[in-house]
Design a protein around this motif. Structure first.
Motif, PDB file in Angstrom:
ATOM      1  N   VAL A  27       0.893  -1.215   0.097  1.00  0.00           N
ATOM      2  CA  VAL A  27       0.132  -0.048   0.043  1.00  0.00           C
ATOM      3  C   VAL A  27       0.684   1.267   0.059  1.00  0.00           C
ATOM      4  O   VAL A  27       0.584   2.280  -0.916  1.00  0.00           O
ATOM      5  CB  VAL A  27      -0.787  -0.218   1.318  1.00  0.00           C
ATOM      6  N   THR A  28       1.936   1.247   0.856  1.00  0.00           N
ATOM      7  CA  THR A  28       2.867   2.578   1.006  1.00  0.00           C
ATOM      8  C   THR A  28       3.447   2.755  -0.443  1.00  0.00           C
ATOM      9  O   THR A  28       3.686   3.827  -0.809  1.00  0.00           O
ATOM     10  CB  THR A  28       3.799   2.654   2.151  1.00  0.00           C
ATOM     11  N   THR A  29       3.812   1.773  -1.137  1.00  0.00           N
ATOM     12  CA  THR A  29       4.656   1.729  -2.445  1.00  0.00           C
ATOM     13  C   THR A  29       3.777   2.347  -3.183  1.00  0.00           C
ATOM     14  O   THR A  29       4.094   3.202  -4.068  1.00  0.00           O
ATOM     15  CB  THR A  29       5.104   0.315  -2.853  1.00  0.00           C
ATOM     16  N   LYS A  30       2.558   1.898  -3.582  1.00  0.00           N
ATOM     17  CA  LYS A  30       1.291   2.215  -4.351  1.00  0.00           C
ATOM     18  C   LYS A  30       1.126   3.882  -4.122  1.00  0.00           C
ATOM     19  O   LYS A  30       1.177   4.570  -5.059  1.00  0.00           O
ATOM     20  CB  LYS A  30       0.161   1.575  -4.350  1.00  0.00           C
ATOM     21  N   HIS A  34       1.748   7.673  -6.171  1.00  0.00           N
ATOM     22  CA  HIS A  34       0.299   8.363  -6.217  1.00  0.00           C
ATOM     23  C   HIS A  34      -0.627   7.448  -7.161  1.00  0.00           C
ATOM     24  O   HIS A  34      -1.159   8.171  -8.037  1.00  0.00           O
ATOM     25  CB  HIS A  34       0.553   9.770  -6.992  1.00  0.00           C
ATOM     26  N   GLU A  35      -0.652   6.206  -6.895  1.00  0.00           N
ATOM     27  CA  GLU A  35      -1.647   5.420  -7.509  1.00  0.00           C
ATOM     28  C   GLU A  35      -2.695   4.885  -6.608  1.00  0.00           C
ATOM     29  O   GLU A  35      -2.369   4.420  -5.541  1.00  0.00           O
ATOM     30  CB  GLU A  35      -0.743   4.070  -7.900  1.00  0.00           C
ATOM     31  N   SER A  36      -4.014   5.085  -7.008  1.00  0.00           N
ATOM     32  CA  SER A  36      -5.102   4.839  -6.367  1.00  0.00           C
ATOM     33  C   SER A  36      -5.323   3.372  -6.864  1.00  0.00           C
ATOM     34  O   SER A  36      -5.228   2.679  -7.955  1.00  0.00           O
ATOM     35  CB  SER A  36      -6.370   5.460  -6.726  1.00  0.00           C
ATOM     36  N   PHE A  37      -6.279   2.488  -6.097  1.00  0.00           N
ATOM     37  CA  PHE A  37      -6.532   1.281  -6.227  1.00  0.00           C
ATOM     38  C   PHE A  37      -7.672   0.637  -5.169  1.00  0.00           C
ATOM     39  O   PHE A  37      -7.702   1.625  -4.257  1.00  0.00           O
ATOM     40  CB  PHE A  37      -5.153   0.263  -5.931  1.00  0.00           C
ATOM     41  N   THR A  38      -8.286  -0.411  -5.552  1.00  0.00           N
ATOM     42  CA  THR A  38      -8.972  -1.132  -4.335  1.00  0.00           C
ATOM     43  C   THR A  38      -8.415  -1.985  -3.873  1.00  0.00           C
ATOM     44  O   THR A  38      -7.067  -2.788  -4.050  1.00  0.00           O
ATOM     45  CB  THR A  38     -10.249  -1.873  -5.111  1.00  0.00           C
ATOM     46  N   LEU A  39      -9.026  -2.239  -2.327  1.00  0.00           N
ATOM     47  CA  LEU A  39      -8.421  -3.434  -1.492  1.00  0.00           C
ATOM     48  C   LEU A  39      -9.406  -4.118  -1.037  1.00  0.00           C
ATOM     49  O   LEU A  39     -10.480  -3.500  -0.595  1.00  0.00           O
ATOM     50  CB  LEU A  39      -7.552  -2.779  -0.275  1.00  0.00           C
ATOM     51  N   TRP A  76       5.295 -13.534  -1.040  1.00  0.00           N
ATOM     52  CA  TRP A  76       3.896 -12.944  -0.793  1.00  0.00           C
ATOM     53  C   TRP A  76       3.756 -11.488  -1.185  1.00  0.00           C
ATOM     54  O   TRP A  76       2.679 -11.135  -1.767  1.00  0.00           O
ATOM     55  CB  TRP A  76       3.634 -13.053   0.800  1.00  0.00           C
ATOM     56  N   ILE A  77       4.818 -10.644  -0.862  1.00  0.00           N
ATOM     57  CA  ILE A  77       4.644  -9.271  -1.321  1.00  0.00           C
ATOM     58  C   ILE A  77       4.360  -9.256  -2.845  1.00  0.00           C
ATOM     59  O   ILE A  77       3.707  -8.466  -3.298  1.00  0.00           O
ATOM     60  CB  ILE A  77       6.021  -8.473  -0.783  1.00  0.00           C
ATOM     61  N   GLN A  78       5.214 -10.106  -3.487  1.00  0.00           N
ATOM     62  CA  GLN A  78       5.131  -9.995  -5.096  1.00  0.00           C
ATOM     63  C   GLN A  78       3.553 -10.492  -5.496  1.00  0.00           C
ATOM     64  O   GLN A  78       3.214  -9.616  -6.385  1.00  0.00           O
ATOM     65  CB  GLN A  78       6.170 -11.004  -5.649  1.00  0.00           C
ATOM     66  N   ARG A  79       3.185 -11.361  -4.961  1.00  0.00           N
ATOM     67  CA  ARG A  79       1.660 -11.651  -5.099  1.00  0.00           C
ATOM     68  C   ARG A  79       0.762 -10.710  -4.988  1.00  0.00           C
ATOM     69  O   ARG A  79      -0.113 -10.244  -5.625  1.00  0.00           O
ATOM     70  CB  ARG A  79       1.391 -13.098  -4.303  1.00  0.00           C
ATOM     71  N   ALA A  85      -1.569  -4.575  -9.239  1.00  0.00           N
ATOM     72  CA  ALA A  85      -1.700  -4.075 -10.500  1.00  0.00           C
ATOM     73  C   ALA A  85      -2.601  -4.551 -11.440  1.00  0.00           C
ATOM     74  O   ALA A  85      -2.890  -3.988 -12.544  1.00  0.00           O
ATOM     75  CB  ALA A  85      -0.319  -4.451 -11.173  1.00  0.00           C
ATOM     76  N   SER A  86      -3.505  -5.391 -10.878  1.00  0.00           N
ATOM     77  CA  SER A  86      -4.639  -5.904 -11.765  1.00  0.00           C
ATOM     78  C   SER A  86      -5.935  -4.976 -11.732  1.00  0.00           C
ATOM     79  O   SER A  86      -6.019  -3.989 -10.823  1.00  0.00           O
ATOM     80  CB  SER A  86      -4.904  -7.553 -11.423  1.00  0.00           C
TER      81      SER A  86
END
Length: 105
Positions: A27-30, A34-39, A76-79, A85-86
């Protein structure tokens, strides 16, 4: 059990510290980019799934019960990064692909 607190809205989401530590990295990397995303995560008590929109302008706080940092699992972080990114955003999954989804409420 740690907590994810997002925009001071509603109750905190309880997530085990190990899962929360891995989620924090992604989350902090995204957000730094400045990237928005859903969780999204399964909500066993509510018999469904919860999804929130994460945006860099909205405050997020990670609260851990453990005093010591968690040793991170790069796989796990990579997954989680791949999931982020999806089009579906981050979907919390267990540390091991066959372990299921961690408890969050």
């Amino acid at each position: 059990m740690g907590q994810l607190i997002y925009d001071h809205i509603g109750p905190a989401v309880e997530i085990d510290d190990r899962t929360l530590a891995h989620l924090k990295v992604v989350v902090t990397t995204k957000l730094r980019r400045h990237e928005s995303f859903t969780l999204s995560w399964d909500t066993p008590d509510a018999h469904g799934r919860t999804t929130i929109w994460i945006h860099p302008a909205i405050p997020v706080r990670f609260v851990f019960d453990d005093d010591e940092p968690t040793e991170l699992n790069r796989e796990w972080i990579q997954r989680l990064v791949h999931s982020a990114a999806s089009g579906g955003g981050i979907v919390l999954t267990g540390e091991h692909p066959d372990s299921g989804v961690p408890a969050a409420s």
